[in-house]
Design a protein around this motif. Structure first.
Motif, mmCIF file in Angstrom:
data_model
loop_
_atom_site.group_PDB
_atom_site.id
_atom_site.type_symbol
_atom_site.label_atom_id
_atom_site.label_comp_id
_atom_site.label_asym_id
_atom_site.label_seq_id
_atom_site.Cartn_x
_atom_site.Cartn_y
_atom_site.Cartn_z
ATOM 1 N N LYS A 1 1.219 -1.141 -0.050
ATOM 2 C CA LYS A 1 -0.389 0.548 -0.106
ATOM 3 C C LYS A 1 1.451 0.944 -0.121
ATOM 4 C CE LYS A 1 -3.965 -2.216 2.636
ATOM 5 N NZ LYS A 1 -4.046 -3.599 1.945
ATOM 6 N N ILE A 2 1.648 1.572 -0.746
ATOM 7 C CA ILE A 2 2.703 2.708 -0.894
ATOM 8 C C ILE A 2 2.293 2.570 -2.782
ATOM 9 C CG2 ILE A 2 4.521 1.517 1.058
ATOM 10 C CD1 ILE A 2 6.443 0.711 -1.676
ATOM 11 N N GLY A 3 3.166 4.426 -2.436
ATOM 12 C CA GLY A 3 3.083 5.107 -4.383
ATOM 13 C C GLY A 3 4.447 4.881 -4.884
ATOM 14 N N ALA A 4 5.513 4.405 -3.852
ATOM 15 C CA ALA A 4 6.776 3.584 -4.543
ATOM 16 C C ALA A 4 7.786 3.228 -4.219
ATOM 17 C CB ALA A 4 7.350 5.396 -4.965
ATOM 18 N N VAL A 5 8.287 2.591 -5.297
ATOM 19 C CA VAL A 5 9.831 1.854 -4.242
ATOM 20 C C VAL A 5 11.487 2.827 -5.189
ATOM 21 C CG1 VAL A 5 8.790 -0.416 -4.163
ATOM 22 C CG2 VAL A 5 9.656 0.073 -6.232
ATOM 23 N N VAL A 6 12.516 2.735 -4.049
ATOM 24 C CA VAL A 6 14.000 2.723 -4.219
ATOM 25 C C VAL A 6 13.749 1.643 -5.163
ATOM 26 C CG1 VAL A 6 16.145 3.480 -4.298
ATOM 27 C CG2 VAL A 6 13.542 4.582 -3.286
#
Length: 144
Positions: free
Chosen positions: A36-41
């Motif tokens: 439930k996140i909007g970005a990954v590194v």
């Protein structure tokens, strides 16, 4: 006293969801959904930041190349010119950076390595808390 990135990370933690550059877009989309996140590194050698992959990158890739792009590695669609901040960066500096660049996630880098991530939600939450503290101080001053 200005709030800095270190204060925000001390409160929320320094955990960052990362992926390798060879994960497929479909795999990364699953991670974004599950966490439930909007970005990954996207990290490369020794935990260094190679890029960032966001919901916007996913939409751009699918809109441009169709569903077949989901089998491609994330390195083919990630943003490689990643804006970074440091522990000492202020909330005001972050707001300016995010507004002018029109992005919502900023990795925190210390000594060339990933040390956390700040989202626009973290910035808003921090700014609201700062305003609440200021209001409490004003009320206390007026009440004498």
């Amino acid at each position: 006293m200005a709030i800095i990135v270190k204060n925000m990370l001390d409160a929320k933690g320094r955990d960052v969801v990362t992926v390798g550059p060879d994960k497929t877009l479909l795999e990364v989309a699953g991670i974004l959904n599950d966490k439930k996140i909007g970005a990954v590194v996207v990290t490369g050698m020794e935990g260094r930041i190679a890029g960032i992959f966001t919901e916007r990158d996913l939409v751009r890739a699918v809109a441009g190349k169709g569903a077949a792009v989901l089998d491609q590695p994330v390195k083919s669609a990630m943003t490689t010119s990643v804006q970074r901040c440091k522990d000492e960066t202020t909330v005001d500096e972050l707001m300016g950076m995010m507004s002018s660049g029109r992005f919502r996630h900023v990795p925190v880098e210390q000594d060339g390595k990933l040390a956390g991530i700040i989202s626009i939600g973290d910035v808003v939450k921090s700014r609201i808390r700062e305003i609440e503290i200021e209001a409490e101080q004003i009320k206390a001053y007026i009440a004498g």
